[in-house]
Design a protein around this motif. Structure first.
Motif, PDB file in Angstrom:
ATOM      1  N   GLY A  14       0.769  -1.232   0.000  1.00  0.00           N
ATOM      2  CA  GLY A  14       0.000   0.000   0.000  1.00  0.00           C
ATOM      3  C   GLY A  14       0.806   1.291   0.000  1.00  0.00           C
ATOM      4  O   GLY A  14       0.238   2.364  -0.074  1.00  0.00           O
ATOM      5  N   VAL A  15       2.128   1.202   0.121  1.00  0.00           N
ATOM      6  CA  VAL A  15       2.951   2.417   0.167  1.00  0.00           C
ATOM      7  C   VAL A  15       4.144   2.279  -0.762  1.00  0.00           C
ATOM      8  O   VAL A  15       4.845   1.275  -0.702  1.00  0.00           O
ATOM      9  CB  VAL A  15       3.547   2.652   1.580  1.00  0.00           C
ATOM     10  N   LYS A  16       4.361   3.301  -1.594  1.00  0.00           N
ATOM     11  CA  LYS A  16       5.626   3.334  -2.314  1.00  0.00           C
ATOM     12  C   LYS A  16       6.556   4.227  -1.527  1.00  0.00           C
ATOM     13  O   LYS A  16       6.521   5.445  -1.648  1.00  0.00           O
ATOM     14  CB  LYS A  16       5.411   3.892  -3.723  1.00  0.00           C
ATOM     15  N   ALA A  17       7.370   3.618  -0.685  1.00  0.00           N
ATOM     16  CA  ALA A  17       8.189   4.408   0.234  1.00  0.00           C
ATOM     17  C   ALA A  17       9.304   5.142  -0.499  1.00  0.00           C
ATOM     18  O   ALA A  17       9.637   6.265  -0.170  1.00  0.00           O
ATOM     19  CB  ALA A  17       8.763   3.514   1.322  1.00  0.00           C
ATOM     20  N   LEU A  18       9.867   4.488  -1.523  1.00  0.00           N
ATOM     21  CA  LEU A  18      10.917   5.126  -2.322  1.00  0.00           C
ATOM     22  C   LEU A  18      10.704   4.756  -3.779  1.00  0.00           C
ATOM     23  O   LEU A  18      10.392   3.615  -4.101  1.00  0.00           O
ATOM     24  CB  LEU A  18      12.301   4.652  -1.883  1.00  0.00           C
ATOM     25  N   GLY A  50      12.931  16.138   4.100  1.00  0.00           N
ATOM     26  CA  GLY A  50      11.651  15.852   3.454  1.00  0.00           C
ATOM     27  C   GLY A  50      10.565  15.759   4.501  1.00  0.00           C
ATOM     28  O   GLY A  50      10.845  15.642   5.688  1.00  0.00           O
ATOM     29  N   GLU A  51       9.335  15.769   4.042  1.00  0.00           N
ATOM     30  CA  GLU A  51       8.198  15.712   4.954  1.00  0.00           C
ATOM     31  C   GLU A  51       8.155  14.379   5.697  1.00  0.00           C
ATOM     32  O   GLU A  51       8.843  13.432   5.332  1.00  0.00           O
ATOM     33  CB  GLU A  51       6.893  15.851   4.165  1.00  0.00           C
ATOM     34  N   ASN A  52       7.276  14.287   6.688  1.00  0.00           N
ATOM     35  CA  ASN A  52       7.093  13.024   7.400  1.00  0.00           C
ATOM     36  C   ASN A  52       6.580  11.972   6.435  1.00  0.00           C
ATOM     37  O   ASN A  52       5.601  12.207   5.725  1.00  0.00           O
ATOM     38  CB  ASN A  52       6.077  13.180   8.531  1.00  0.00           C
ATOM     39  N   ALA A  77       8.344  10.855   3.930  1.00  0.00           N
ATOM     40  CA  ALA A  77       8.902  11.049   2.589  1.00  0.00           C
ATOM     41  C   ALA A  77       9.808   9.888   2.193  1.00  0.00           C
ATOM     42  O   ALA A  77      10.078   9.680   1.010  1.00  0.00           O
ATOM     43  CB  ALA A  77       9.671  12.358   2.536  1.00  0.00           C
ATOM     44  N   GLY A  78      10.303   9.144   3.163  1.00  0.00           N
ATOM     45  CA  GLY A  78      11.129   7.987   2.839  1.00  0.00           C
ATOM     46  C   GLY A  78      12.563   8.086   3.337  1.00  0.00           C
ATOM     47  O   GLY A  78      13.396   7.249   3.001  1.00  0.00           O
ATOM     48  N   LYS A  79      12.846   9.072   4.150  1.00  0.00           N
ATOM     49  CA  LYS A  79      14.219   9.277   4.628  1.00  0.00           C
ATOM     50  C   LYS A  79      14.709   8.087   5.448  1.00  0.00           C
ATOM     51  O   LYS A  79      15.764   7.527   5.165  1.00  0.00           O
ATOM     52  CB  LYS A  79      14.285  10.553   5.490  1.00  0.00           C
ATOM     53  N   SER A  80      13.936   7.719   6.440  1.00  0.00           N
ATOM     54  CA  SER A  80      14.382   6.612   7.294  1.00  0.00           C
ATOM     55  C   SER A  80      14.461   5.320   6.497  1.00  0.00           C
ATOM     56  O   SER A  80      15.329   4.482   6.747  1.00  0.00           O
ATOM     57  CB  SER A  80      13.425   6.431   8.467  1.00  0.00           C
ATOM     58  N   THR A  81      13.553   5.145   5.548  1.00  0.00           N
ATOM     59  CA  THR A  81      13.576   3.933   4.729  1.00  0.00           C
ATOM     60  C   THR A  81      14.897   3.847   3.962  1.00  0.00           C
ATOM     61  O   THR A  81      15.531   2.789   3.896  1.00  0.00           O
ATOM     62  CB  THR A  81      12.398   3.933   3.756  1.00  0.00           C
ATOM     63  N   LEU A  82      15.341   4.971   3.401  1.00  0.00           N
ATOM     64  CA  LEU A  82      16.589   4.985   2.656  1.00  0.00           C
ATOM     65  C   LEU A  82      17.748   4.587   3.576  1.00  0.00           C
ATOM     66  O   LEU A  82      18.622   3.804   3.202  1.00  0.00           O
ATOM     67  CB  LEU A  82      16.826   6.387   2.078  1.00  0.00           C
ATOM     68  N   ASP A  97      19.823   9.617  11.930  1.00  0.00           N
ATOM     69  CA  ASP A  97      18.409   9.884  11.636  1.00  0.00           C
ATOM     70  C   ASP A  97      17.816  10.742  12.753  1.00  0.00           C
ATOM     71  O   ASP A  97      17.584  10.252  13.856  1.00  0.00           O
ATOM     72  CB  ASP A  97      17.649   8.548  11.523  1.00  0.00           C
ATOM     73  N   GLU A  98      17.607  11.990  12.488  1.00  0.00           N
ATOM     74  CA  GLU A  98      17.085  12.966  13.463  1.00  0.00           C
ATOM     75  C   GLU A  98      17.796  12.873  14.809  1.00  0.00           C
ATOM     76  O   GLU A  98      17.171  12.665  15.846  1.00  0.00           O
ATOM     77  CB  GLU A  98      15.573  12.792  13.642  1.00  0.00           C
ATOM     78  N   PRO A  99      19.135  13.041  14.797  1.00  0.00           N
ATOM     79  CA  PRO A  99      19.877  12.824  16.039  1.00  0.00           C
ATOM     80  C   PRO A  99      19.592  13.876  17.100  1.00  0.00           C
ATOM     81  O   PRO A  99      19.670  13.593  18.284  1.00  0.00           O
ATOM     82  CB  PRO A  99      21.336  12.888  15.603  1.00  0.00           C
ATOM     83  N   SER A 141       5.847   6.344   9.725  1.00  0.00           N
ATOM     84  CA  SER A 141       7.106   7.044   9.979  1.00  0.00           C
ATOM     85  C   SER A 141       6.988   7.773  11.311  1.00  0.00           C
ATOM     86  O   SER A 141       5.884   8.031  11.800  1.00  0.00           O
ATOM     87  CB  SER A 141       7.398   8.023   8.859  1.00  0.00           C
ATOM     88  N   GLY A 142       8.143   8.111  11.902  1.00  0.00           N
ATOM     89  CA  GLY A 142       8.160   8.700  13.236  1.00  0.00           C
ATOM     90  C   GLY A 142       7.254   9.917  13.368  1.00  0.00           C
ATOM     91  O   GLY A 142       6.462  10.020  14.308  1.00  0.00           O
ATOM     92  N   GLY A 143       7.351  10.830  12.436  1.00  0.00           N
ATOM     93  CA  GLY A 143       6.557  12.046  12.512  1.00  0.00           C
ATOM     94  C   GLY A 143       5.072  11.757  12.408  1.00  0.00           C
ATOM     95  O   GLY A 143       4.247  12.408  13.067  1.00  0.00           O
ATOM     96  N   ASN A 144       4.732  10.775  11.615  1.00  0.00           N
ATOM     97  CA  ASN A 144       3.311  10.448  11.468  1.00  0.00           C
ATOM     98  C   ASN A 144       2.758   9.780  12.723  1.00  0.00           C
ATOM     99  O   ASN A 144       1.591   9.966  13.064  1.00  0.00           O
ATOM    100  CB  ASN A 144       3.092   9.575  10.237  1.00  0.00           C
ATOM    101  N   GLN A 145       3.607   9.035  13.437  1.00  0.00           N
ATOM    102  CA  GLN A 145       3.169   8.490  14.728  1.00  0.00           C
ATOM    103  C   GLN A 145       2.850   9.632  15.680  1.00  0.00           C
ATOM    104  O   GLN A 145       1.855   9.619  16.396  1.00  0.00           O
ATOM    105  CB  GLN A 145       4.257   7.614  15.334  1.00  0.00           C
TER     106      GLN A 145
END
Ligand SMILES: Nc1ncnc2c1ncn2[C@@H]1O[C@H](COP(=O)(O)OP(=O)(O)OP(=O)(O)O)[C@@H](O)[C@H]1O
Ligand SMILES: [Mg+2]
Lengths: 317, 506
Positions: B16-20, B37-39, B41-46, B165-167, B397-401
């Motif tokens: 259901g999601v195209k993360a990248l 990128g926005e919450n 957007a795929g940063k953590s996935t990368l 990742d968001e240190p 993703s973290g921001g969406n949580q």
């Protein structure tokens, strides 16, 4: 091919699929399996496990554990027989048994929730205490039933199906409804998912745990009464090891031991799998001792499945 | 430019999601590269793909020209990649040193040489500027300290590529400074640092180049940030211009709604008193560990109070029971979303409605229609990125949580006092502006709102009044008319410590 097979087996319906396949194989290979008589016998044999599994599911789903169920079943069976012998009233006997079971459950829940003692330890203690009480009250011997009316609980039939099976079916329906359709069920799963977050979100965690264990006690009493009626006596050594069979059935049915995940259909299938395994072994005249080995193997497979499933479910984060 | 780390045509899909989607870019040696990128957007996935934690569906990663094939995080580790994930991964019951040496204990014949381990780890930590005692259990460290230990872990394995990742999302400004110095040093040593953050000032300060992801696609790639403006990056991230992120406007203040009187508890020894009026937004500023979260937890009843009173609209409320607090109209959106916020394994919808569903569940029976409606409304209005409301929250993703947890409290109808602890941690700029707007609207409806934040610009940008805490005491109070960065910081700093550089965001 293997990919999609994996998806089916580890998905929501994986267990049901496995079960149906196993049923088909068994009914082809084992003579006398798919007869009405054998089916009813099979269901009769899992009544105790099935009824107790309903509330064990709630217990496990909220990250708790209950080892005392076997002892409560034996004890309440004794109480039912002894109290109805003493008072001459079956009804009073049954009420006494239900009250005792509920009380032990309530005690479990209160100690666990209020005194914050680990559920494993608490129920390990009550498991021994209650078994001890059953032995003391009967002096270690089986107690026969005076009033033959008591047998009727297990012997009577409705629409050709024995009453205990109906009781089990009703329990499945009630607790399935409770889990899926009520705030109680939701909160149980939420507590299992993250107890602290649930508390901060306004879930009354202590109250929930006390209720879950109290219900467990009550349900064990129902199972205990039916068992006593079926074996026509109160046996202080009845239902030894029941807790393990029940937990196996739940885990087999996809209830996560880490909490937060449970489904009534899964538990029903889990119960039936255990029933079928034992039934088949009986039909094939396999010695009772082997049944322990098979139970153990089934439990291992169950935990393995649980493990694979949660790994397939996704990310650690 | 001499590319050293290269992403080529990386795609990754979840159900259901195209993360990248076909992301390609390259980073030269000895540089710090931003990833924004926005919450969702795929940063953590990368980063997870880079660290072997997830497998890409297509594409390849090259380091020093060599194609990398990882089967596991261990392979990535041997290839010289270290990652500090957004969610911390330490073992709480072990000591700092044990955590840092996990899997590589100094042992002879299976017996661990603890003395050697503690000394060695202690020296290494001091070398990179961390004072934490290596014998301390991780469970006893603050979130900021844990984060620093995670970073130390990545540094100590001497990796060629370090992804963060968001240190800084849970670091104090002093800790952030230590981290920034460390990053400069690593860069000078020729390492590559991939730096994810929602704080653009950090990106401008630290990074040589920067890549912007949007909806899983490469939206922009800058080899140098010299010619790039802040507004341009924001526009590339969210796909539109954001004029004024704060958007503060004057409001009429009413009677005092929340009155806290000499409240103290186990972890907040000194009694604290303050009041918030109807329609008011009160900011709580202070360094990490100043006691702000402890005070809020006492008000909400998350922790038992030893003394003091809390009243709402003049009526005293019982302490120590979050459930009663919610019924009396106080809610708290907690600081630590992983432990106190999300209910793992349950759906987005259940996480939103866990508390508010009681209003439409007569006799404890769930109303699925209403629940779905509520969840869908918030998913839409807060732009929570999820394939459906049934998605397990841990897959967001973290921001969406974070947005889901906020939605949980915004869906409560009768809130009088809303306390939010670090509400925008890990949230992108666009969503931040929307959350501030929501807070203003709630204040206009007459709520008293308390915002705890460690970000000075945020506190100053949205509060009507700021209370500053320092080492467990309420130190000072400023009205909007006399806010200044200098005054607030001066009040927040303990007297004896030297003043660290202020963190200036926005
Ligand atoms: N295991 C998973 N299962 C399903 N979806 C996932 C999974 N992991 C990530 N996603 C989805 O992939 C998308 C990208 O997530 P990712 O964590 O990379 O975002 P992000 O850019 O790091 O966001 P944030 O700034 O909020 O941390 C999101 O929509 C997320 O829901
Ligand atoms: Mg992320």
């Amino acid at each position: 091919m293997t990919q999609s097979l994996k998806r089916i087996l580890l998905g929501d319906w994986g267990l049901v699929v496995l079960f149906i396949v196993a049923m088909l194989v068994v009914s082809l290979l084992v003579p006398n399996f798919m007869t009405q008589r054998n089916m009813l016998g099979l269901l009769q044999s899992v009544v105790t496990i099935g009824i107790v599994a309903c509330t064990m599911m709630f217990c496990l789903a909220s990250r708790d554990f209950d080892l005392s169920v076997g002892s409560i079943v034996a004890f309440t069976g004794m109480v039912a027989v002894m109290a109805s012998n003493a008072t001459g009233s079956i009804l009073l006997g049954l009420l006494a048994a239900l009250a005792c079971g509920t009380f032990v459950g309530f005690l479990n829940g209160t100690v666990i929730a209020k005194l914050k003692i680990n559920a494993l330890i608490t129920t390990l203690a009550t498991m021994q205490i209650v078994r001890g009480l059953a032995l003391i009250s009967s002096d270690g011997r089986a107690v026969g039933i005076n009033d033959p009316g008591f047998y009727q609980l297990a012997l009577s039939r409705f629409l050709g199906v024995p009453t205990p099976i109906w009781v089990m079916a009703v329990a499945f329906a009630i607790f399935g409804f409770l889990l899926n359709r009520t705030v109680f069920g939701r909160n149980t799963l939420a507590i299992g998912g993250n107890p602290e977050a649930s508390r901060l979100a306004g879930v009354n965690v202590d109250w929930m745990r006390i209720w879950i264990f109290t219900l467990q006690g009550l349900v064990c009493a129902v199972a205990g009464i039916l068992l006593a009626s079926r074996i026509t006596s109160g046996q202080p050594n009845a239902a030894i090891g029941l807790e393990l069979a029940v937990i196996s059935a739940c885990v087999l049915g996809g209830v996560s031991l880490a909490g937060g995940r449970a489904a009534m259909t899964g538990v029903i299938v889990g119960v039936l799998i255990i029933g079928v395994a034992e039934n088949v072994m009986n039909l094939l005249n396999i010695q009772a001792f082997y049944q322990y080995v098979v139970r153990g193997v089934i439990l291992l497979i169950a935990v393995l499945l649980d493990n694979l499933r949660s790994r397939a479910l996704g990310r650690r984060g | 430019m001499q590319a050293f780390l290269e992403f080529r045509d990386i795609s990754k899909a979840y159900p259901g999601v195209k993360a990248l989607q076909s992301v390609s870019f390259a980073v030269p040696k000895g540089s710090v590269h931003g990833l924004i990128g926005e919450n969702g957007a795929g940063k953590s996935t990368l980063i997870r793909i880079l660290s072997g934690d997830a497998a890409a569906n297509t594409g390849e990663i090259r380091i020093g020209g060599e194609v990398q094939h990882y089967a596991s995080t261990r392979d990535a580790y041997h290839a010289g990649v270290a990652v500090v994930h957004q969610e911390l991964q330490l073992v709480p019951e072990l000591t700092v040193a044990e955590n840092l040496r996990l899997g590589r204990f100094p042992a002879s014949g299976g017996v661990i040489n603890f003395r050697h381990m503690f000394d060695d780890v202690g020296a290494k930590l001091r070398d990179i500027g961390i004072e934490t005692d290596p014998r301390e259990k991780v469970a006893r460290l603050s979130i900021g300290e844990r984060q620093m230990i995670e970073i130390a872990k990545a540094v100590m394995i001497d990796a060629r590529v370090i992804a963060l990742d968001e240190p800084t999302s849970s670091l104090s400004s002093r800790e952030s400074e230590i981290l920034f110095k460390l990053i400069e040093r690593l860069k000078a040593e020729g390492k590559i640092i991939l730096y994810i953050s929602h704080r653009l000032d950090e990106i401008f300060r630290l990074c040589d180049g920067c890549t912007v992801l949007r909806d899983g696609k490469l939206a922009a790639h800058h080899e140098s940030l010299k010619e790039v403006s802040r507004d341009q990056l924001v526009a590339e991230m969210v796909g539109r211009e954001i004029a004024d992120i704060w958007g503060w406007r004057p409001r009429d203040l009413g009677e005092p709604r929340l009155v806290v009187d000499h409240l103290a508890g186990e972890r907040l020894k000194h009694p604290a008193s303050f009041a918030a009026r109807s329609g008011e937004i009160v900011g709580f500023f202070g360094l990490v560990g100043a006691g702000r979260s402890e005070l809020m937890r006492l008000i909400y009843g998350a922790d038992p109070a030893r003394q003091g009173k809390v009243s709402i609209d003049g009526e005293e409320t019982p302490l120590g029971d979050p459930r009663k607090s919610i019924r009396n109209g106080i809610v708290l959106c907690p600081e630590d979303r992983k432990f106190d916020g999300i209910v793992q394994g349950r759906s987005v919808a259940e996480n939103i409605t866990i508390s508010s569903s009681r209003h439409y569940s007569p006799g404890g029976l769930l109303n699925f229609r209403k629940e779905a409606e509520t969840a869908e409304n918030f998913i839409k209005s807060m732009r929570i990125r999820t394939p459906s409301r049934r998605q397990d929250i841990v897959n967001l993703s973290g921001g969406n949580q974070q947005k889901v947890i906020l939605a949980r409290w915004l869906s409560e109808p009768d809130v009088k006092v809303l306390i939010v602890d670090e509400p925008t941690r890990g949230i992108d700029v666009g969503a931040k502006a929307e959350i501030y707007e929501t807070l203003y609207q709630l204040a206009e409806k007459g709520l008293a709102i308390v915002v705890v934040s460690s970000e000075l610009p945020e506190v100053m940008g949205i509060s009507d009044r700021v209370i500053v805490m320092c080492e467990g005491h309420i130190r000072a109070e400023f009205t909007r008319a006399d806010f200044s960065e200098r005054k607030l910081l001066a009040a927040a700093l303990p007297d004896r410590k030297v003043e660290p550089a202020a963190r200036v965001v926005q």
